[in-house]
Design a protein around this motif. Structure first.
Motif, PDB file in Angstrom:
ATOM      1  N   VAL A 289     -10.998 -11.341  54.255  1.00 53.82           N
ATOM      2  CA  VAL A 289     -12.278 -11.762  53.684  1.00 53.82           C
ATOM      3  C   VAL A 289     -12.476 -13.240  53.961  1.00 53.82           C
ATOM      4  CG1 VAL A 289     -13.580 -12.100  51.549  1.00 53.82           C
ATOM      5  CG2 VAL A 289     -12.236 -10.009  51.870  1.00 53.82           C
ATOM      6  N   SER A 290     -13.623 -13.606  54.508  1.00 59.17           N
ATOM      7  CA  SER A 290     -13.955 -15.008  54.746  1.00 59.17           C
ATOM      8  C   SER A 290     -15.276 -15.337  54.071  1.00 59.17           C
ATOM      9  CB  SER A 290     -14.042 -15.305  56.248  1.00 59.17           C
ATOM     10  OG  SER A 290     -14.988 -14.454  56.885  1.00 59.17           O
ATOM     11  N   ILE A 291     -15.459 -16.596  53.742  1.00 62.85           N
ATOM     12  CA  ILE A 291     -16.669 -17.050  53.053  1.00 62.85           C
ATOM     13  C   ILE A 291     -17.773 -17.317  54.069  1.00 62.85           C
ATOM     14  CG2 ILE A 291     -17.690 -18.852  51.618  1.00 62.85           C
ATOM     15  CD1 ILE A 291     -15.777 -17.097  50.098  1.00 62.85           C
ATOM     16  N   VAL A 292     -18.963 -16.810  53.773  1.00 63.72           N
ATOM     17  CA  VAL A 292     -20.139 -17.107  54.589  1.00 63.72           C
ATOM     18  C   VAL A 292     -20.925 -18.243  53.953  1.00 63.72           C
ATOM     19  CG1 VAL A 292     -22.308 -16.220  55.519  1.00 63.72           C
ATOM     20  CG2 VAL A 292     -20.291 -14.729  55.415  1.00 63.72           C
ATOM     21  N   SER A 293     -21.157 -18.146  52.662  1.00 60.32           N
ATOM     22  CA  SER A 293     -21.899 -19.174  51.934  1.00 60.32           C
ATOM     23  C   SER A 293     -21.509 -19.104  50.465  1.00 60.32           C
ATOM     24  CB  SER A 293     -23.411 -18.948  52.093  1.00 60.32           C
ATOM     25  OG  SER A 293     -24.152 -19.916  51.404  1.00 60.32           O
ATOM     26  N   ASN A 294     -21.201 -20.242  49.877  1.00 60.42           N
ATOM     27  CA  ASN A 294     -20.795 -20.264  48.471  1.00 60.42           C
ATOM     28  C   ASN A 294     -21.271 -21.521  47.764  1.00 60.42           C
ATOM     29  OD1 ASN A 294     -19.079 -22.014  49.755  1.00 60.42           O
ATOM     30  ND2 ASN A 294     -17.217 -21.306  48.713  1.00 60.42           N
ATOM     31  N   LYS A 310     -26.932 -10.635  65.970  1.00 61.31           N
ATOM     32  CA  LYS A 310     -26.858 -12.070  66.249  1.00 61.31           C
ATOM     33  C   LYS A 310     -27.258 -12.928  65.057  1.00 61.31           C
ATOM     34  CE  LYS A 310     -27.634 -11.573  71.222  1.00 61.31           C
ATOM     35  NZ  LYS A 310     -28.501 -11.935  72.381  1.00 61.31           N
ATOM     36  N   TYR A 311     -27.841 -12.310  64.027  1.00 65.02           N
ATOM     37  CA  TYR A 311     -28.258 -13.063  62.853  1.00 65.02           C
ATOM     38  C   TYR A 311     -27.902 -12.296  61.583  1.00 65.02           C
ATOM     39  CZ  TYR A 311     -31.026 -16.173  65.829  1.00 65.02           C
ATOM     40  OH  TYR A 311     -31.427 -17.074  66.777  1.00 65.02           O
ATOM     41  N   LEU A 312     -27.547 -13.061  60.559  1.00 62.78           N
ATOM     42  CA  LEU A 312     -27.378 -12.503  59.222  1.00 62.78           C
ATOM     43  C   LEU A 312     -28.489 -13.067  58.348  1.00 62.78           C
ATOM     44  CD1 LEU A 312     -25.580 -10.789  57.298  1.00 62.78           C
ATOM     45  CD2 LEU A 312     -24.515 -12.944  56.599  1.00 62.78           C
ATOM     46  N   TYR A 313     -29.330 -12.190  57.828  1.00 59.65           N
ATOM     47  CA  TYR A 313     -30.394 -12.575  56.918  1.00 59.65           C
ATOM     48  C   TYR A 313     -29.914 -12.390  55.476  1.00 59.65           C
ATOM     49  CZ  TYR A 313     -33.697 -12.505  60.852  1.00 59.65           C
ATOM     50  OH  TYR A 313     -34.343 -12.755  62.040  1.00 59.65           O
ATOM     51  N   LYS A 348     -17.676 -13.008  68.596  1.00 60.96           N
ATOM     52  CA  LYS A 348     -16.337 -13.248  69.150  1.00 60.96           C
ATOM     53  C   LYS A 348     -15.514 -14.163  68.259  1.00 60.96           C
ATOM     54  CE  LYS A 348     -17.636 -12.536  73.999  1.00 60.96           C
ATOM     55  NZ  LYS A 348     -17.692 -13.151  75.361  1.00 60.96           N
ATOM     56  N   THR A 349     -16.133 -15.201  67.728  1.00 59.94           N
ATOM     57  CA  THR A 349     -15.400 -16.177  66.916  1.00 59.94           C
ATOM     58  C   THR A 349     -15.589 -15.959  65.415  1.00 59.94           C
ATOM     59  OG1 THR A 349     -17.264 -17.726  66.914  1.00 59.94           O
ATOM     60  CG2 THR A 349     -15.697 -17.877  68.747  1.00 59.94           C
ATOM     61  N   HIS A 350     -16.557 -15.123  65.051  1.00 60.64           N
ATOM     62  CA  HIS A 350     -16.930 -14.894  63.647  1.00 60.64           C
ATOM     63  C   HIS A 350     -17.488 -16.152  62.993  1.00 60.64           C
ATOM     64  CE1 HIS A 350     -14.146 -11.123  63.098  1.00 60.64           C
ATOM     65  NE2 HIS A 350     -14.938 -11.047  64.157  1.00 60.64           N
ATOM     66  N   ASN A 351     -17.999 -17.062  63.792  1.00 59.59           N
ATOM     67  CA  ASN A 351     -18.574 -18.292  63.267  1.00 59.59           C
ATOM     68  C   ASN A 351     -20.073 -18.126  63.018  1.00 59.59           C
ATOM     69  OD1 ASN A 351     -16.158 -19.726  63.311  1.00 59.59           O
ATOM     70  ND2 ASN A 351     -16.472 -20.410  65.426  1.00 59.59           N
ATOM     71  N   PHE A 352     -20.549 -18.754  61.949  1.00 58.40           N
ATOM     72  CA  PHE A 352     -21.968 -18.741  61.609  1.00 58.40           C
ATOM     73  C   PHE A 352     -22.602 -20.085  61.921  1.00 58.40           C
ATOM     74  CE2 PHE A 352     -20.350 -15.266  59.066  1.00 58.40           C
ATOM     75  CZ  PHE A 352     -21.366 -14.321  59.112  1.00 58.40           C
ATOM     76  N   GLY A 353     -23.863 -20.047  62.310  1.00 56.66           N
ATOM     77  CA  GLY A 353     -24.603 -21.270  62.572  1.00 56.66           C
ATOM     78  C   GLY A 353     -25.207 -21.847  61.312  1.00 56.66           C
ATOM     79  N   ASP A 354     -26.044 -22.853  61.502  1.00 56.56           N
ATOM     80  CA  ASP A 354     -26.678 -23.512  60.366  1.00 56.56           C
ATOM     81  C   ASP A 354     -27.712 -22.586  59.708  1.00 56.56           C
ATOM     82  OD1 ASP A 354     -25.220 -25.799  60.849  1.00 56.56           O
ATOM     83  OD2 ASP A 354     -26.775 -26.696  62.125  1.00 56.56           O
ATOM     84  N   GLU A 355     -27.994 -22.874  58.460  1.00 55.94           N
ATOM     85  CA  GLU A 355     -28.939 -22.081  57.686  1.00 55.94           C
ATOM     86  C   GLU A 355     -30.373 -22.382  58.109  1.00 55.94           C
ATOM     87  OE1 GLU A 355     -28.395 -21.010  53.204  1.00 55.94           O
ATOM     88  OE2 GLU A 355     -29.510 -22.885  53.295  1.00 55.94           O
ATOM     89  N   GLU A 356     -31.169 -21.320  58.322  1.00 52.68           N
ATOM     90  CA  GLU A 356     -32.588 -21.456  58.649  1.00 52.68           C
ATOM     91  C   GLU A 356     -33.424 -20.807  57.546  1.00 52.68           C
ATOM     92  OE1 GLU A 356     -33.785 -20.108  62.593  1.00 52.68           O
ATOM     93  OE2 GLU A 356     -31.661 -19.870  63.091  1.00 52.68           O
ATOM     94  N   LEU A 357     -34.422 -21.526  57.070  1.00 52.04           N
ATOM     95  CA  LEU A 357     -35.362 -20.956  56.102  1.00 52.04           C
ATOM     96  C   LEU A 357     -36.402 -20.149  56.877  1.00 52.04           C
ATOM     97  CD1 LEU A 357     -36.539 -20.645  53.277  1.00 52.04           C
ATOM     98  CD2 LEU A 357     -37.718 -22.834  53.586  1.00 52.04           C
ATOM     99  N   VAL A 358     -36.426 -18.832  56.657  1.00 48.83           N
ATOM    100  CA  VAL A 358     -37.331 -17.951  57.385  1.00 48.83           C
ATOM    101  C   VAL A 358     -38.628 -17.721  56.625  1.00 48.83           C
ATOM    102  CG1 VAL A 358     -37.611 -15.638  58.391  1.00 48.83           C
ATOM    103  CG2 VAL A 358     -35.399 -16.797  58.517  1.00 48.83           C
ATOM    104  N   TYR A 359     -38.524 -17.415  55.333  1.00 51.52           N
ATOM    105  CA  TYR A 359     -39.729 -17.159  54.538  1.00 51.52           C
ATOM    106  C   TYR A 359     -39.613 -17.865  53.200  1.00 51.52           C
ATOM    107  CZ  TYR A 359     -43.713 -14.743  52.492  1.00 51.52           C
ATOM    108  OH  TYR A 359     -44.931 -14.462  51.912  1.00 51.52           O
ATOM    109  N   ASP A 360     -40.555 -18.770  52.945  1.00 48.80           N
ATOM    110  CA  ASP A 360     -40.576 -19.552  51.717  1.00 48.80           C
ATOM    111  C   ASP A 360     -41.489 -18.846  50.717  1.00 48.80           C
ATOM    112  OD1 ASP A 360     -40.749 -21.374  49.691  1.00 48.80           O
ATOM    113  OD2 ASP A 360     -41.321 -23.081  50.946  1.00 48.80           O
ATOM    114  N   ALA A 361     -40.906 -17.978  49.901  1.00 45.93           N
ATOM    115  CA  ALA A 361     -41.684 -17.235  48.909  1.00 45.93           C
ATOM    116  C   ALA A 361     -42.003 -18.094  47.695  1.00 45.93           C
ATOM    117  CB  ALA A 361     -40.921 -15.987  48.469  1.00 45.93           C
TER     118      ALA A 361
END
Length: 512
Positions: A289-294, A310-313, A348-361
């Protein structure tokens, strides 16, 4: 016990019994294929049938769309179906229209790409009424053959019997995947089962959770069953709200400390909220188990992968006003709102990129939950409500769909984006939640409380090039089922094949 061969059995059946059986079959056939009334008064309106299948768009492989007239108003219902090639058939037994599966699928086949005409008559006392005819448009795009769901009482007050079941949408066959009694060994504590999930709509890689008694996550990896504990010293809880990566043996989860309160006056009745929640990634092959965001100050929930992986929403709360941050969440929850984000992912690396705001509700004083990307990657589907992350109990919650081409890196808002017209999908005054796409992207499924505001039922709607047709209730063999089944359909998921592992096979993993 001695078995009698079926050829020999005929010798043991009296001629009178054979005659009676034949007569009953003939009577049943006559009752189900009645004549239309010779004369009737024109009602000049569509028939008040339940479920409402008037002028819907249906898949070419759906089960019979059985319906009924209100039993407190009518004594008899007769319906005549006419296919494009001119074939006609009538049905009716009391106030119900129940069509044999083989005959129905013949009519669907004859109507594919076109529509079948339906005429309905209803008898009130000595008078027959003739309603305006309607069409059932039969499209060539099939719906996924199976759906699965948890059947549960809507109150969540006590642990009663619950099950995860699967339904064949081309018929009325429903089978059980698992139930919460077969392995529970603690009557006082009980057992909860939830969050069934599949990789790419298939069942060789799947999972579901077991809570409290005999707790654990049951994972099927290439058909092999295991039970794992996803809780780690550095996580809030074990994983919930799973999403399988489309191409790898990886599952994204949120970890949550969830609470619920019960209202006595509020029409939403139940409020479910998180005191804390993070995102994790679980590697099925290595049990890691690895942390994505905490972010300790905010809440992250409902991860979902893009179809290409390619993306995790996911959804993430916005900061509360300064004066509310130290107050009890039981008083501040109506101000908790979520926006939609995504991160790029390197498989391949299981690395995540920077956070992008997609929809500002939150900029429109709204909260977004349960995002789903269409299989072709062109459309974003989510539930939108006034606040919180549990919209299945919020009467104002609706489904929203936005073309992904509108997102160019700058956060979308209600003002800067053009949402599709989902008027025919959403109900006006009741919760519409948990949206999902069929594997071909032509069918949207939602869980809605529009029938009575208490029980979630499954509705489908045809989707084609950004246009959505009228939603219709999942058909049942007895159209009255959805009025006397005191269970909610929770977390409905499309599947292209059934779960073939039996309840007993799943139960054995708890002995290990």
């Amino acid at each position: 016990m001695k078995f009698i061969h079926k050829k020999t059995m005929k010798r043991y059946i009296s001629p009178w019994f054979q005659f009676l059986t034949t007569a009953l079959l003939l009577l049943s056939a006559c009752a189900n294929h009645p004549d239309v009334p010779s004369s009737a008064k024109e009602a000049q309106c569509l028939p008040p049938i339940f479920p409402d299948y008037c002028n819907i768009t249906a898949p070419c492989n759906i089960a019979p769309l059985n319906f009924m007239l209100p039993a407190d108003e009518y004594e008899t219902c007769v319906a005549r179906f006419t296919t494009p090639d001119g074939q006609q058939q009538t049905y009716g037994n009391g106030v119900k229209v129940q069509i044999p599966e083989s005959e129905w699928h013949d009519m669907l086949g004859a109507s594919k790409g076109k529509s079948m005409k339906v005429e309905v008559w209803g008898q009130k006392g000595d008078e027959w009424l003739s309603f305006n005819p309607f069409e059932i448009y039969v499209v060539e795009e099939p719906i996924d053959e199976y759906v699965s769901y948890r059947l549960i009482e809507p109150s969540y007050v006590a642990w009663g019997f619950m099950e995860i079941a699967q339904r064949n949408l081309s018929s009325f066959e429903e089978t059980q995947i698992f139930n919460n009694e077969i392995t529970s060994n603690d009557i006082k504590k009980g057992q909860c089962i939830n969050c069934h999930s599949y990789q790419n709509y298939k069942t060789d890689n799947m999972l579901f959770h077991v809570r409290l008694s005999n707790a654990g996550t049951v994972i099927v990896n290439d058909g092999k069953i295991s039970r794992v504990n996803l809780k780690r010293d550095y996580t809030i809880s074990s994983g919930v709200y799973p999403s399988w990566h489309p191409n790898a043996k990886l599952v994204a989860f949120s970890t949550n400390r969830t609470r619920q309160v019960f209202h006595s006056l509020n029409l939403n009745k139940i409020e479910v909220f998180d005191e804390a929640s993070d995102l994790i990634l679980y590697d099925v092959e290595t049990d890691s188990v690895s942390i994505v965001s905490n972010d300790s100050t905010l809440l992250e929930v409902y991860p979902t992968w893009s179809p290409d992986g390619k993306y995790l929403y996911y959804c993430k709360s916005v900061p509360l006003p300064e004066e509310m941050r130290d107050k009890d969440i039981r008083t501040t929850y109506p101000k908790v709102q979520y926006n939609l984000y995504r991160r790029s992912f390197d498989v391949k690396t299981h690395n995540f990129g920077d956070e992008e705001l997609v929809y500002d509700a939150a900029s429109a004083d709204k909260s977004v939950t349960l995002p789903r990307i269409s299989p072709d990657g062109r459309y974003l589907l989510f539930a939108l409500g006034q606040y919180g992350c549990f919209h299945s109990r919020h009467r104002d919650a609706d489904i929203v769909c936005i073309p992904m081409e509108q997102y160019t890196g700058t956060a979308l808002t209600a003002e800067t984006s053009s949402a599709l017209d989902l008027t025919l999908l959403n109900s006006k005054d009741y919760s519409d939640s948990y949206p999902s796409w069929s594997s071909n992207g032509h069918w949207i499924m939602v869980a809605s409380r529009r029938l009575d505001d208490n029980y979630s039922r499954i509705f489908f709607a045809y989707f084609n090039n950004g246009k959505v047709s009228k939603a219709f209730l999942m058909p049942q063999e007895d159209p009255e089922t959805n009025t006397f089944l005191f269970k909610s359909y929770n977390r409905p998921e499309f599947m292209v094949e059934p779960v073939r592992i039996s309840v007993e096979e799943f139960s054995r993993v708890f002995d290990k």
